[in-house]
Design a protein around this motif. Structure first.
Motif, PDB file in Angstrom:
ATOM      1  N   ASP A 287     -11.237   4.081  -1.058  1.00 30.20           N
ATOM      2  CA  ASP A 287     -11.859   5.313  -1.107  1.00 30.20           C
ATOM      3  C   ASP A 287     -10.961   6.379  -2.019  1.00 30.20           C
ATOM      4  O   ASP A 287     -10.661   7.295  -1.457  1.00 30.20           O
ATOM      5  N   ASP A 288     -10.890   6.059  -3.216  1.00 31.28           N
ATOM      6  CA  ASP A 288     -10.495   7.039  -4.378  1.00 31.28           C
ATOM      7  C   ASP A 288     -10.663   6.248  -5.584  1.00 31.28           C
ATOM      8  O   ASP A 288     -11.423   5.325  -5.786  1.00 31.28           O
ATOM      9  N   ASP A 289     -10.263   6.989  -6.686  1.00 32.77           N
ATOM     10  CA  ASP A 289     -10.497   6.412  -8.004  1.00 32.77           C
ATOM     11  C   ASP A 289      -9.371   5.809  -8.590  1.00 32.77           C
ATOM     12  O   ASP A 289      -9.333   5.697  -9.879  1.00 32.77           O
ATOM     13  N   VAL A 290      -8.339   5.301  -7.909  1.00 34.08           N
ATOM     14  CA  VAL A 290      -6.938   5.004  -8.341  1.00 34.08           C
ATOM     15  C   VAL A 290      -7.308   3.476  -8.931  1.00 34.08           C
ATOM     16  O   VAL A 290      -7.885   2.683  -8.259  1.00 34.08           O
ATOM     17  N   GLY A 291      -7.031   3.202 -10.253  1.00 28.28           N
ATOM     18  CA  GLY A 291      -7.130   2.100 -10.770  1.00 28.28           C
ATOM     19  C   GLY A 291      -5.840   1.317 -10.963  1.00 28.28           C
ATOM     20  O   GLY A 291      -5.958   0.024 -11.349  1.00 28.28           O
ATOM     21  N   LEU A 292      -4.786   2.079 -10.831  1.00 26.34           N
ATOM     22  CA  LEU A 292      -3.361   1.603 -11.002  1.00 26.34           C
ATOM     23  C   LEU A 292      -2.500   2.125  -9.841  1.00 26.34           C
ATOM     24  O   LEU A 292      -2.343   3.363  -9.869  1.00 26.34           O
ATOM     25  N   HIS A 293      -1.703   1.243  -9.223  1.00 22.12           N
ATOM     26  CA  HIS A 293      -0.816   1.909  -8.132  1.00 22.12           C
ATOM     27  C   HIS A 293       0.157   0.884  -8.119  1.00 22.12           C
ATOM     28  O   HIS A 293       0.433  -0.158  -7.722  1.00 22.12           O
ATOM     29  N   ILE A 294       1.571   1.453  -8.666  1.00 14.66           N
ATOM     30  CA  ILE A 294       2.815   0.818  -8.636  1.00 14.66           C
ATOM     31  C   ILE A 294       3.973   1.529  -7.524  1.00 14.66           C
ATOM     32  O   ILE A 294       4.164   2.628  -8.076  1.00 14.66           O
ATOM     33  N   GLN A 295       4.123   0.809  -6.787  1.00 11.52           N
ATOM     34  CA  GLN A 295       5.156   1.395  -5.823  1.00 11.52           C
ATOM     35  C   GLN A 295       6.291   0.540  -5.881  1.00 11.52           C
ATOM     36  O   GLN A 295       6.478  -0.709  -5.344  1.00 11.52           O
ATOM     37  N   SER A 296       7.497   0.998  -6.138  1.00 10.24           N
ATOM     38  CA  SER A 296       8.724   0.443  -6.067  1.00 10.24           C
ATOM     39  C   SER A 296       9.416   0.851  -4.961  1.00 10.24           C
ATOM     40  O   SER A 296       9.767   1.976  -4.469  1.00 10.24           O
ATOM     41  N   LEU A 297       9.795  -0.042  -3.965  1.00 14.18           N
ATOM     42  CA  LEU A 297      10.630   0.015  -2.598  1.00 14.18           C
ATOM     43  C   LEU A 297      11.736  -0.507  -2.929  1.00 14.18           C
ATOM     44  O   LEU A 297      12.125  -1.488  -2.814  1.00 14.18           O
ATOM     45  N   PHE A 298      12.984   0.462  -2.717  1.00 14.12           N
ATOM     46  CA  PHE A 298      14.254  -0.103  -2.968  1.00 14.12           C
ATOM     47  C   PHE A 298      14.805  -0.762  -1.714  1.00 14.12           C
ATOM     48  O   PHE A 298      14.510  -0.825  -0.727  1.00 14.12           O
ATOM     49  N   PRO A 299      15.307  -1.916  -2.087  1.00 10.43           N
ATOM     50  CA  PRO A 299      16.108  -2.349  -3.302  1.00 10.43           C
ATOM     51  C   PRO A 299      15.188  -3.574  -4.071  1.00 10.43           C
ATOM     52  O   PRO A 299      15.644  -3.974  -5.121  1.00 10.43           O
TER      53      PRO A 299
END
Length: 426
Positions: A287-299
């Motif tokens: 339910d949004d217009d996001v076409g790219l989601h990059i999430q870096s979770l350490f480590p």
């Protein structure tokens, strides 16, 4: 063992890092203790990979091999894949199901249950009064090394630390919000791939947090309009700098593949027409217009949504100059056949042979090669400033999240790096 690594900084925020940290074996060894076995939660896998009792998946925490198991009571366990007798690898398959819940070392047949507890030793009392172990031999003292395990939205993490805060607190509310966004309904695993890079794991960790290179290195992005300067973008960073996420909205209006290059500062030259433009098709499903989601979770993990491709990328450290990425691709459990086919088609954008990710691997290797013998010289990470901010605009104009990575990393490594307290240049 301490090692000298100098850090240049402004306002105690790292803005230049000694190239030595990418090559020094002592630094790498210290990271295994202070980062991967320190006060962090390391990603191990997805609950969907071990859905049934007896299901297991081999994994890693840094360079330490571990096994993730669904027990007979549906609880999830993780233990070091190293027999307590002679140190042999116990579980030799990447994944599978152990129906009886028993894991037996092939060398001397020591047997462990799903929790990693020793439950069987051949000839424990010897034979006919000869050999065997003393009467005070206690199997409980010879179990596999166990990790503390917690899950969030089906992502399973483990830790060796007895002092670290619960997983949800380690992730924090901002990162949990974005994990919720992707895991908003049950998932199913579609497949795996593995990518080897002749480079240090920190170079890849920087790369996943660096949007500066996006439209410069990956010419496929601006040429075909997946990622261009006019699109809305946003980035968020946790306070300690460990974790970050950046998102890019889909292009607005009608899509004309011939005009994307008009907004790009660079684009692919030569024959750039795709034979199958369905590769670029984006079907919004959140339910949004996001076409790219990059999430870096350490480590050690990146959670991605690129178009309709959903995946985790687990970072495995094989040495100072060797890194492996384990990609786990997934979709939603209620996807129809056509949606699954489209996700698999979309995979051509990413993964080891993808149009984007192969270039990231090449960039990591080029940096590793170029910094050999460069101890005492520094990288330069001041794009967008010399601070670390909670909110930032990542569309190719900022290295805020890279500075955040180093801020969190150096806090964990302060005891190992004798000069890890940032210097403020005159």
């Amino acid at each position: 063992m301490n090692t000298q690594v100098r850090v240049e900084a402004q306002r105690s925020i790292p803005t230049a890092i000694d190239y030595k940290v990418y090559h020094d074996p002592e630094v790498f060894a210290a990271e295994q203790s202070n980062v991967f076995k320190g006060r962090t939660w390391c990603y191990l896998g997805l609950e969907a990979e071990i859905a049934n009792a007896g299901d297991f998946r081999t994994s890693h925490v840094g360079e330490t091999p571990v096994v993730l198991v669904r027990g007979q009571d549906s609880k999830i366990f993780a233990w070091v894949n190293r027999c307590a007798h002679k140190g042999a690898t116990v579980c030799r398959s990447l994944r599978g199901n152990q129906a009886d819940g028993a894991f037996v070392c092939v060398y001397h047949q020591w047997a462990y249950d799903s929790e990693g507890t020793l439950v069987g030793v051949p000839f424990r009392r010897g034979m006919k009064g000869v050999g065997g172990y003393d009467k005070d031999f206690d199997p409980a003292n010879h179990s596999l090394e166990k990790l503390r395990v917690e899950s969030y939205k089906g992502m399973v993490f483990g830790t060796f630390s007895s002092e670290i805060e619960p997983l949800e607190d380690f992730l924090g509310p901002v990162m949990r919000k974005y994990i919720d966004r992707v895991f908003h309904r049950p998932i199913k695993v579609l497949g795996y791939s593995r990518q080897y890079m002749a480079g240090n794991w920190k170079l890849y960790s920087e790369n996943s947090r660096d949007s500066y290179h996006g439209a410069l290195l990956h010419l496929f992005y601006p040429t075909f309009g997946i990622y261009r300067q006019s699109q809305d973008s946003a980035g968020e960073l946790t306070e300690q700098g460990f974790h970050n996420v950046f998102t890019v909205s889909k292009p607005k209006g009608d899509i004309d593949y011939t005009s994307f290059g008009d907004e790009a500062n660079r684009e692919m030259q030569g024959a750039t027409k795709l034979q199958d433009e369905r590769l670029l098709q984006f079907r919004p499903e959140i339910d949004d217009d996001v076409g790219l989601h990059i999430q870096s979770l350490f480590p050690n993990v990146v959670l991605q949504q690129i178009q309709n491709t959903l995946a985790t990328r687990q970072i495995v450290t094989l040495g100072p100059d060797k890194t492996e990425l384990v990609w786990t691709y997934f979709g939603y459990a209620d996807d129809d056949e056509e949606t699954t086919r489209h996700r698999l088609r979309n995979l051509n954008l990413v993964g080891p042979s993808g149009l984007i990710s192969m270039e990231d691997g090449e960039a990591v290797e080029l940096c590793q090669q170029g910094t050999i013998g460069a101890e005492g010289k520094f990288n330069f990470i001041e794009m967008g400033g010399d601070d670390v901010r909670e909110y930032y605009a990542p569309m190719g104009m900022d290295e805020n999240a890279v500075r955040g990575f180093w801020k969190g990393y150096l806090e964990l490594m302060s005891d190992a790096l004798s000069a890890s307290t940032a210097e403020v240049p005159a």
